[in-house]
Design an enzyme around this catalytic site. Structure first.
Site, PDB file in Angstrom:
ATOM      1  CB  SER A 119      -0.866   0.046   1.265  1.00 30.94           C
ATOM      2  OG  SER A 119      -1.619  -1.115   1.387  1.00 30.94           O
ATOM      3  CG  HIS A 140      -2.506  -0.494  -3.939  1.00 30.76           C
ATOM      4  ND1 HIS A 140      -3.069   0.716  -3.658  1.00 30.76           N
ATOM      5  CD2 HIS A 140      -2.515  -1.185  -2.783  1.00 30.76           C
ATOM      6  CE1 HIS A 140      -3.415   0.744  -2.374  1.00 30.76           C
ATOM      7  NE2 HIS A 140      -3.083  -0.392  -1.830  1.00 30.76           N
ATOM      8  CD  GLU A 152      -3.541   3.512  -6.285  1.00 26.47           C
ATOM      9  OE1 GLU A 152      -3.876   4.677  -6.100  1.00 26.47           O
ATOM     10  OE2 GLU A 152      -2.934   2.870  -5.419  1.00 26.47           O
ATOM     11  CG  ASN A 190      -3.613   3.794   0.728  1.00 25.90           C
ATOM     12  OD1 ASN A 190      -4.774   3.788   1.132  1.00 25.90           O
ATOM     13  ND2 ASN A 190      -2.934   2.685   0.531  1.00 25.90           N
TER      14      ASN A 190
HETATM   15  N1  LIG Z   1      -6.023  -4.466   4.070  1.00 25.75           N
HETATM   16  C1  LIG Z   1      -6.247  -3.744   2.982  1.00 25.75           C
HETATM   17  O1  LIG Z   1      -7.353  -3.232   2.782  1.00 25.75           O
HETATM   18  C2  LIG Z   1      -5.163  -3.580   1.947  1.00 25.75           C
HETATM   19  C3  LIG Z   1      -5.487  -2.925   0.742  1.00 25.75           C
HETATM   20  C4  LIG Z   1      -4.514  -2.833  -0.257  1.00 25.75           C
HETATM   21  C5  LIG Z   1      -3.252  -3.352  -0.044  1.00 25.75           C
HETATM   22  N2  LIG Z   1      -2.973  -3.967   1.157  1.00 25.75           N
HETATM   23  C6  LIG Z   1      -1.624  -4.525   1.322  1.00 25.75           C
HETATM   24  O2  LIG Z   1      -1.700  -5.937   1.138  1.00 25.75           O
HETATM   25  C7  LIG Z   1      -0.711  -6.587   1.936  1.00 25.75           C
HETATM   26  C8  LIG Z   1      -1.387  -7.607   2.833  1.00 25.75           C
HETATM   27  O3  LIG Z   1      -2.326  -6.952   3.655  1.00 25.75           O
HETATM   28  P1  LIG Z   1      -3.527  -7.759   4.371  1.00 25.75           P
HETATM   29  O4  LIG Z   1      -4.505  -6.751   4.788  1.00 25.75           O
HETATM   30  O5  LIG Z   1      -3.937  -8.900   3.534  1.00 25.75           O
HETATM   31  O6  LIG Z   1      -2.756  -8.300   5.666  1.00 25.75           O
HETATM   32  P2  LIG Z   1      -3.090  -9.590   6.555  1.00 25.75           P
HETATM   33  O7  LIG Z   1      -2.456  -9.323   7.870  1.00 25.75           O
HETATM   34  O8  LIG Z   1      -4.533  -9.933   6.494  1.00 25.75           O
HETATM   35  O9  LIG Z   1      -2.303 -10.777   5.790  1.00 25.75           O
HETATM   36  C9  LIG Z   1      -0.919 -10.831   5.675  1.00 25.75           C
HETATM   37  C10 LIG Z   1      -0.525 -12.288   5.449  1.00 25.75           C
HETATM   38  O10 LIG Z   1       0.855 -12.353   5.114  1.00 25.75           O
HETATM   39  C11 LIG Z   1       1.357 -13.548   5.663  1.00 25.75           C
HETATM   40  N3  LIG Z   1       2.809 -13.548   5.709  1.00 25.75           N
HETATM   41  C12 LIG Z   1       3.628 -12.916   6.590  1.00 25.75           C
HETATM   42  N4  LIG Z   1       4.916 -13.215   6.306  1.00 25.75           N
HETATM   43  C13 LIG Z   1       4.903 -14.039   5.219  1.00 25.75           C
HETATM   44  C14 LIG Z   1       5.917 -14.706   4.464  1.00 25.75           C
HETATM   45  N5  LIG Z   1       7.208 -14.569   4.772  1.00 25.75           N
HETATM   46  N6  LIG Z   1       5.539 -15.482   3.424  1.00 25.75           N
HETATM   47  C15 LIG Z   1       4.221 -15.643   3.118  1.00 25.75           C
HETATM   48  N7  LIG Z   1       3.223 -15.052   3.802  1.00 25.75           N
HETATM   49  C16 LIG Z   1       3.564 -14.253   4.845  1.00 25.75           C
HETATM   50  C17 LIG Z   1       0.694 -13.616   7.039  1.00 25.75           C
HETATM   51  O11 LIG Z   1       0.755 -14.916   7.582  1.00 25.75           O
HETATM   52  C18 LIG Z   1      -0.732 -13.169   6.695  1.00 25.75           C
HETATM   53  O12 LIG Z   1      -1.553 -14.270   6.381  1.00 25.75           O
HETATM   54  C19 LIG Z   1       0.025  -5.474   2.671  1.00 25.75           C
HETATM   55  O13 LIG Z   1       1.161  -5.118   1.954  1.00 25.75           O
HETATM   56  C20 LIG Z   1      -1.002  -4.338   2.677  1.00 25.75           C
HETATM   57  O14 LIG Z   1      -0.421  -3.071   2.794  1.00 25.75           O
HETATM   58  C21 LIG Z   1      -3.891  -4.102   2.143  1.00 25.75           C
END
Ligand SMILES: NC(=O)c1ccc[n+]([C@@H]2O[C@H](COP(=O)([O-])OP(=O)(O)OC[C@H]3O[C@@H](n4cnc5c(N)ncnc54)[C@H](O)[C@@H]3O)[C@@H](O)[C@H]2O)c1
Length: 298
Positions: A119, A140, A152, A190
């Site tokens: 993000s 994104h 994005e 964002n």
């Molecule tokens: N939450 C949102 O609305 C949103 C929107 C756009 C982008 N993002 C981005 O997406 C990404 C994930 O966010 P999320 O909300 O899904 O988080 P989340 O906490 O729900 O999930 C993250 C996952 O990554 C896994 N993980 C951690 N280390 C790892 C590794 N070494 N190998 C494989 N998996 C691993 C964790 O076990 C977890 O299941 C982030 O970069 C976040 O900024 C999030």
């Protein structure tokens, strides 16, 4: 489109949405997570959402089965070697992402495209740690991924034109519109959204109004589909804190300095929907009530 299959890293909130979206549109997709529990939860959640669509007659039972059969849940990152597009959607942490992406690059073919769903972390900075920065870009997504119509595309300084073109085709394939962003902290959405979310927390902190009324103000006064506090709970307060910290560090702009209460809530494990407690408290079915205790405490 040259992309014939997709590998997703991270089976959390975003990873599971991307997997569902790709499978529903007809491509084989695999998902890997270092945490077996996350992988199991991802599988159960996708199955529940697809079954719900069958129940509501949005898709037939056969279509539902086909979607589920396109998804593999894998326990080794090496399995990404067979895939055309690898999307990293793991926790928002630069060092972690660099280490995952460097491993991916060891396994995939030279024509594969590697993307991150970060993000806020610089695409150029991540690419600089890779041997083939021209094969790397930001994809994104927005949550909930199957429903949100935007992708994005983020260009690092070295992202190749062909890779960007494939990104555009992939967006189209998923039924989404895309916008292209240069590599600025927070990209487009964002960068605009976070000062508002941050100010919503400040309004709760300063007891300007109640949690529900602040959300209602955004919904009815600005025609937003969700209020900012509901949105923070859906995105995950830990994710938003990490994103605000990155944008604040990169720009020095105080509008992105996370409010102290946001930090405290993350410290307390009040991460929103994913932990069942945030600005609202969630029951098993996802029904929510405002977190009055928190409101009085802040
Ligand atoms: N939450 C949102 O609305 C949103 C929107 C756009 C982008 N993002 C981005 O997406 C990404 C994930 O966010 P999320 O909300 O899904 O988080 P989340 O906490 O729900 O999930 C993250 C996952 O990554 C896994 N993980 C951690 N280390 C790892 C590794 N070494 N190998 C494989 N998996 C691993 C964790 O076990 C977890 O299941 C982030 O970069 C976040 O900024 C999030």
């Amino acid at each position: 489109m040259r992309i014939k299959n997709v590998f997703v890293i991270g089976a959390g909130f975003m990873g599971s949405g991307i997997v569902e979206n790709v499978a529903a549109k007809g491509l084989p997709v695999a998902v890997y997570d270092v945490n077996v529990l996350s992988l199991m939860k991802c599988e159960a959640n996708i199955k529940k959402r697809i079954e719900n669509q069958v129940f509501r007659e949005k898709i037939s039972e056969e279509e539902g089965e086909e979607i589920l059969n396109r998804i593999s849940y894998v326990h080794e990152l090496e399995e990404c070697r067979e895939y055309d597009l690898v999307i990293e959607a793991a926790t928002e942490n630069k060092d972690l992402k660099v280490s995952i992406l460097q491993d991916v690059e060891k396994y995939v073919g030279i024509d594969a495209i590697i993307a991150t769903n970060t993000s806020s972390i610089s695409i150029t900075a991540l690419a600089a740690k890779l041997r083939r920065p021209e094969r790397f870009l930001g994809l994104h997504f927005f949550s909930p991924v199957p429903k949100m119509r935007l992708l994005e595309l983020v260009k690092g300084y070295q992202t190749g034109e062909e890779v960007l073109e494939q990104g555009q085709k992939f967006a189209h394939f998923l039924g989404k519109k895309y916008v292209t962003s240069n590599d600025e902290a927070g990209f487009i959405v964002n960068r605009m959204l976070l000062p508002m979310l941050n100010q919503a927390v400040v309004l709760v902190e300063r007891h300007v109004s109640t949690i529900e009324e602040i959300d209602m103000a955004a919904k009815l006064g600005m025609n937003h589909p969700m209020g900012p506090l509901e949105l923070l709970d859906m995105i995950g307060l830990d994710v938003e804190l990490a994103v605000m910290e990155t944008i604040h560090r990169e720009t020095g702009d105080s509008r992105y300095r996370p409010s102290v209460s946001l930090r405290r809530m993350v410290d307390a494990g009040y991460l929103g929907r994913k932990t069942g407690v945030g600005f609202y408290i969630y029951d098993e079915e996802g029904n929510k009530t405002p977190n009055i205790e928190l409101q009085n405490r802040l």
